[in-house]
Write an enzyme that holds these catalytic residues in place. Structure first.
Site, PDB file in Angstrom:
ATOM      1  N   GLU A 159       1.991   3.651   2.973  1.00  0.00           N
ATOM      2  CA  GLU A 159       2.527   3.074   4.208  1.00  0.00           C
ATOM      3  C   GLU A 159       4.060   3.161   4.213  1.00  0.00           C
ATOM      4  O   GLU A 159       4.772   2.161   4.196  1.00  0.00           O
ATOM      5  CB  GLU A 159       2.007   1.630   4.338  1.00  0.00           C
ATOM      6  CG  GLU A 159       0.474   1.612   4.430  1.00  0.00           C
ATOM      7  CD  GLU A 159      -0.173   0.233   4.241  1.00  0.00           C
ATOM      8  OE1 GLU A 159       0.564  -0.764   4.167  1.00  0.00           O
ATOM      9  OE2 GLU A 159      -1.417   0.175   4.177  1.00  0.00           O
ATOM     10  N   GLU A 165       0.852  -4.969  10.919  1.00  0.00           N
ATOM     11  CA  GLU A 165       0.395  -3.578  10.787  1.00  0.00           C
ATOM     12  C   GLU A 165       1.207  -2.801  11.817  1.00  0.00           C
ATOM     13  O   GLU A 165       1.022  -2.961  13.013  1.00  0.00           O
ATOM     14  CB  GLU A 165      -1.100  -3.449  11.098  1.00  0.00           C
ATOM     15  CG  GLU A 165      -2.027  -4.209  10.161  1.00  0.00           C
ATOM     16  CD  GLU A 165      -2.286  -3.492   8.830  1.00  0.00           C
ATOM     17  OE1 GLU A 165      -1.798  -2.355   8.658  1.00  0.00           O
ATOM     18  OE2 GLU A 165      -2.958  -4.094   7.981  1.00  0.00           O
ATOM     19  N   HIS A 220       2.680  -3.955   6.630  1.00  0.00           N
ATOM     20  CA  HIS A 220       1.753  -2.838   6.391  1.00  0.00           C
ATOM     21  C   HIS A 220       1.787  -1.870   7.585  1.00  0.00           C
ATOM     22  O   HIS A 220       2.378  -2.153   8.615  1.00  0.00           O
ATOM     23  CB  HIS A 220       0.316  -3.364   6.259  1.00  0.00           C
ATOM     24  CG  HIS A 220       0.065  -4.166   5.023  1.00  0.00           C
ATOM     25  ND1 HIS A 220      -0.737  -3.718   3.999  1.00  0.00           N
ATOM     26  CD2 HIS A 220       0.504  -5.397   4.641  1.00  0.00           C
ATOM     27  CE1 HIS A 220      -0.785  -4.628   3.041  1.00  0.00           C
ATOM     28  NE2 HIS A 220      -0.046  -5.661   3.406  1.00  0.00           N
ATOM     29  N   ARG A 230      -3.297   4.771  -1.925  1.00  0.00           N
ATOM     30  CA  ARG A 230      -3.115   3.404  -1.413  1.00  0.00           C
ATOM     31  C   ARG A 230      -2.795   2.377  -2.507  1.00  0.00           C
ATOM     32  O   ARG A 230      -1.954   1.503  -2.321  1.00  0.00           O
ATOM     33  CB  ARG A 230      -4.413   2.996  -0.725  1.00  0.00           C
ATOM     34  CG  ARG A 230      -4.548   1.510  -0.379  1.00  0.00           C
ATOM     35  CD  ARG A 230      -5.916   1.271   0.254  1.00  0.00           C
ATOM     36  NE  ARG A 230      -6.290  -0.126   0.420  1.00  0.00           N
ATOM     37  CZ  ARG A 230      -6.150  -0.818   1.554  1.00  0.00           C
ATOM     38  NH1 ARG A 230      -5.568  -0.272   2.603  1.00  0.00           N
ATOM     39  NH2 ARG A 230      -6.562  -2.063   1.636  1.00  0.00           N
ATOM     40  N   HIS A 256       0.859  -1.181   0.000  1.00  0.00           N
ATOM     41  CA  HIS A 256       0.000   0.000   0.000  1.00  0.00           C
ATOM     42  C   HIS A 256       0.893   1.227   0.000  1.00  0.00           C
ATOM     43  O   HIS A 256       1.757   1.395   0.874  1.00  0.00           O
ATOM     44  CB  HIS A 256      -0.963  -0.034   1.188  1.00  0.00           C
ATOM     45  CG  HIS A 256      -1.991  -1.122   1.033  1.00  0.00           C
ATOM     46  ND1 HIS A 256      -2.419  -1.914   2.058  1.00  0.00           N
ATOM     47  CD2 HIS A 256      -2.649  -1.543  -0.086  1.00  0.00           C
ATOM     48  CE1 HIS A 256      -3.315  -2.790   1.582  1.00  0.00           C
ATOM     49  NE2 HIS A 256      -3.462  -2.579   0.297  1.00  0.00           N
TER      50      HIS A 256
HETATM   51 ZN   LIG Z   1      -1.696  -1.874   3.987  1.00  0.00          ZN
END
Ligand SMILES: [Zn+2]
Ligand SMILES: *[C@@H]1O[C@H](CO)[C@@H](O)[C@H](O)[C@H]1NC(C)=O
Length: 414
Positions: free
Chosen positions: A176, A380, A304, A231, A173
């Site tokens: 990020e 994440e 991420h 994104r 993404h």
């Molecule tokens: Zn992501």
């Protein structure tokens, strides 16, 4: 010695719309980040909100984090049952990200600022050049706009390609940014500590690492030239003016299942027209298939941000678990504890659908089933929404260091 001088990242323009004019960047000054609670059973409302706001930051969650222009705040508040400000001024937060710094040969100082795409490639090449006997640059195919997906392979005493694979992907993404810094830190640690740290040596001797810090280069460049909060990739859709497929909803496994991605090309989670129809995705799945068929995949990590989660399969079904679910949980618990021991940062862990939200066509479902990987995780990284994707430069080092402790624990256990 290499040095590239780059212009300031965040030159602001007197233009505020989410669709930048050619050559102009979206100016987020005065935009707010809000966490909004939707009424029950509000699928139509989600679409209305997506149309109204500049970006949905965490598409899929029940409470949505959104970035909204000052003029649209009242309309948004009228649609939701509750809203809380998580960032008063997104434009001001972007300035805290810091400016690009001139790049010199790899050193720890790399991890004190964010960098342009060309410098990321140069960092990998320069790092590899210092360790030619146990690393190599590899490429995985091209993005929509013809950029080459570039990574670094790292091996130890067994020689190149002799051990089970560890595959790591970053920055799928585009917005990020902390994730390319973090995956680069893994490569940096594995190579620079190999000779001096017995723990690192043992791990490098055990696996073949394939680290690709930026698997969505077009999107990443677009976040630097046009819209910091972009994104997806930059693929056009026939008959539609909206751009971009979500590469992490496009993997050809359970892509067709409903409820974990969008069929609307304007959505942040647009799944594409057919499974694996994003070129970046074809390159990544080919890597997984090739390594599955040669030495096998021990561990897959998709890095991420944000939210502070360690997640494992499955995304497409909240009741299913991998056959080695208990081992997935053990490794994640130990990584969670290792991260907390460095910095106190609290991570939530669990199977992805039941812990965070449903996802279809996602990377870890594919690597678990089609890729036959022993372990598959999504990280994440920081934070939990205050800065979101635009983590200030002074949080890069703390983040990469705590995350390294987490993945080092996983490398030992896997
Ligand atoms: Zn992501
Ligand atoms: C899957 O991986 C395991 C090792 O983890 C291996 O024993 C098995 O043969 C692999 N299966 C396939 C179909 O590749």
């Amino acid at each position: 010695m290499k040095s590239i001088l780059t212009s300031a990242l965040l030159a602001s323009t007197a233009f505020s719309s989410v669709v930048p004019r050619a050559g102009q960047k979206v100016d987020y000054d005065g935009f707010k980040a809000l966490r909004v609670t939707l009424p029950e059973g509000s699928e139509n409302l989600k679409t209305q909100i997506e149309d109204l706001v500049a970006h949905v930051l965490n598409p899929g969650k029940k409470e949505l984090d959104v970035v909204v222009a000052p003029k649209d705040i009242a309309a948004l508040k009228a649609l939701v049952i509750e809203s809380k400000v998580i960032n008063e001024d997104v434009g001001a937060a972007l300035k805290e990200e810091g400016e690009f710094k001139a790049y010199a040969v790899p050193s720890e100082s790399w991890f004190t600022a964010y960098h342009p795409y060309a410098d990321h490639l140069q960092f990998l090449r320069d790092l590899q050049a210092g360790y030619t006997s146990n690393s190599a640059i590899f490429t995985l195919g091209n993005s929509v706009q013809g950029r080459t997906l570039t990574g670094i392979q790292i091996w130890g005493a067994g020689g190149r390609g002799s051990r089970p694979a560890v595959i790591i992907h970053g920055n799928v993404h585009a917005r990020e940014w902390i994730t390319s810094m973090t995956t680069e830190y893994f490569a940096w640690q594995l190579l620079t500590k190999y000779a001096s740290d017995a723990n690192v040596k043992a791990i490098v001797d055990k696996f073949d690492f394939y680290i690709t810090p930026i698997v969505n280069p077009d999107g990443f460049v677009y976040t630097q030239t046009n819209d910091r909060l972009w994104r997806k990739n930059r693929q056009t859709v026939s008959g539609n003016t909206c751009v971009g497929r979500d590469i992490n909803r496009n993997w050809p496994y359970k892509w067709e299942v409903t409820g974990g991605a969008s069929t609307n090309p304007c959505s942040e989670t647009y799944k594409g027209v057919a499974p694996g129809d994003a070129p970046e995705n074809r390159a990544l799945s080919a890597q997984v298939n090739t390594l599955r068929d040669s030495r096998g995949i021990r561990l897959y990590l998709d890095i991420h941000s944000y939210g502070q989660y360690i997640l494992w399969p499955y995304g497409y079904n909240c009741n299913l678990r991998p056959e080695n679910n208990a081992q997935h949980q053990t490794l994640a618990q130990r990584a969670q504890a290792a991260i907390r021991a460095v910095s106190g940062t609290a991570y939530t862990i669990g199977p992805s659908c039941s812990t965070l939200y449903a996802t279809t066509g996602s990377s870890t479902d594919y690597t678990d089933v089609t890729g036959n990987a022993t372990y598959s995780y999504t990280y994440e990284l920081r934070d939990t929404g205050t800065y979101g994707f635009t983590l200030p430069a002074n949080q890069i080092q703390p983040t990469v260091r705590e995350t390294w402790a987490g993945v080092l624990s996983m490398f030992k256990d896997a």
